[in-house]
Design an enzyme around this catalytic site. Structure first.
Site, PDB file in Angstrom:
ATOM      1  CG  HIS A   1      -1.962   1.020   1.241  1.00 32.25           C
ATOM      2  ND1 HIS A   1      -2.113   1.922   2.267  1.00 32.25           N
ATOM      3  CD2 HIS A   1      -2.926   1.294   0.334  1.00 32.25           C
ATOM      4  CE1 HIS A   1      -3.139   2.712   1.989  1.00 32.25           C
ATOM      5  NE2 HIS A   1      -3.654   2.349   0.837  1.00 32.25           N
TER       6      HIS A   1
ATOM      7  CG  HIS B   1      -3.564   9.341   0.050  1.00 32.02           C
ATOM      8  ND1 HIS B   1      -4.410  10.134   0.797  1.00 32.02           N
ATOM      9  CD2 HIS B   1      -4.212   8.163  -0.108  1.00 32.02           C
ATOM     10  CE1 HIS B   1      -5.509   9.452   1.089  1.00 32.02           C
ATOM     11  NE2 HIS B   1      -5.417   8.255   0.542  1.00 32.02           N
TER      12      HIS B   1
HETATM   13  O1  G3P Z   1      -6.765   1.590  -3.016  1.00 28.94           O
HETATM   14  C1  G3P Z   1      -7.064   1.164  -1.726  1.00 28.94           C
HETATM   15  C2  G3P Z   1      -6.882   2.257  -0.721  1.00 28.94           C
HETATM   16  O2  G3P Z   1      -5.631   2.838  -0.898  1.00 28.94           O
HETATM   17  C3  G3P Z   1      -7.953   3.311  -0.814  1.00 28.94           C
HETATM   18  O3  G3P Z   1      -7.886   4.216   0.237  1.00 28.94           O
HETATM   19  O4  G3P Z   1      -7.400   6.437   1.150  1.00 28.94           O
HETATM   20  O5  G3P Z   1      -5.688   4.674   1.271  1.00 28.94           O
HETATM   21  O6  G3P Z   1      -6.237   5.745  -0.899  1.00 28.94           O
HETATM   22  P1  G3P Z   1      -6.759   5.305   0.441  1.00 28.94           P
HETATM   23 CA    CA Z   2      -4.842   4.560  -2.297  1.00 25.09          CA
END
Ligand code: G3P
Ligand code: CA
Length: 226
Positions: free
Chosen positions: A7, A49
């Site tokens: 992630h 992000h």
């Molecule tokens: O793509 C999955 C997840 O990353 C979505 O939430 O806020 O971490 O971008 P966020």
């Molecule tokens: Ca994400």
């Protein structure tokens, strides 16, 4: 097989969405690297992000108000710069597949142009990419551009009628948040032929729970825990 999604790279170990984080994810042997795509004032697709630079850099303000040159002056952690999407792809260099999460409305065309170029000129395959978004209109735009790329519908919660929208974009996968995940949703998505990739699980007990529900993949800041 449970797919491991790093992630924002490997955000538990290195500054999120930086080249350093992507290298770490590759080192941890992830199947997929997830990263977030925004567009800056001069039109480049950059990897960040938030809509603002405040949380993850030493700067302040909106990404869309800053030129690439201005963004380059910022420290995104441990001296890292905010990368462009191309730099991220060059660093990952097909050592993992890439899940590009579109954060900015209107980015579909630019992201498509970039991955199209990487497939045409740089030895990447369509299958190396998965495009996802919370904004399903953005995914619909992407689908109108091509049938060749896998699309993933990110959801937070369980919207009534979710199936209609994911079928309309011919989604390859559903990306639900762990908070609302239940067996019925996993089963329903599978019945519709979709994979289920769950975000974002950092604790081993949460990871075990989601494995038991039969999900196909997990996003984690610590992908080695999956
Ligand atoms: O793509 C999955 C997840 O990353 C979505 O939430 O806020 O971490 O971008 P966020
Ligand atoms: Ca994400």
């Amino acid at each position: 097989m449970m797919l491991r999604f790093g992630h924002r790279g490997a955000a538990g170990y290195e500054p999120e969405n930086t080249l350093r984080s992507f290298k770490k994810a590759v080192e941890l042997n992830v199947d997929w690297i997830e990263l977030d795509a925004q567009i800056c004032k001069t039109g480049e697709v950059i990897v960040l992000h938030d809509t603002k630079v405040d949380r993850t850099t030493n700067g302040t303000g909106y990404v869309e108000d800053k030129t690439l040159a201005e963004l380059r002056t910022l420290d995104a952690g441990k001296g890292e710069k905010i990368p462009t999407l191309e730099e991220a792809l060059d660093t990952i260099a097909r050592k993992a597949k890439v899940n590009i999460e579109i954060k900015r409305e209107g980015a579909a065309g630019k992201v498509f142009e970039i991955i199209n170029r990487y497939v045409r000129d740089k030895g990447w395959q369509w299958d190396d990419f998965l495009i996802s978004s919370f904004n399903h209109y953005e995914l619909l735009d992407f689908r109108r551009l091509t049938d060749k790329v896998k699309l993933g519908a990110v959801i937070a919660g369980i919207p009534i009628g979710y199936a209609e929208c994911v079928e309309r974009i011919r989604a390859y996968s559903l990306h639900p948040s762990k908070e609302f995940l239940n067996q019925a949703l996993v089963d329903d998505a599978h019945k519709r032929g979709m994979k289920v990739f769950v975000y974002t699980l950092n604790e081993t007990d949460d990871i075990e729970k989601v494995k038991k529900l039969g999900a196909d993949g997990i996003f984690s800041n610590f992908p080695d825990r999956i």
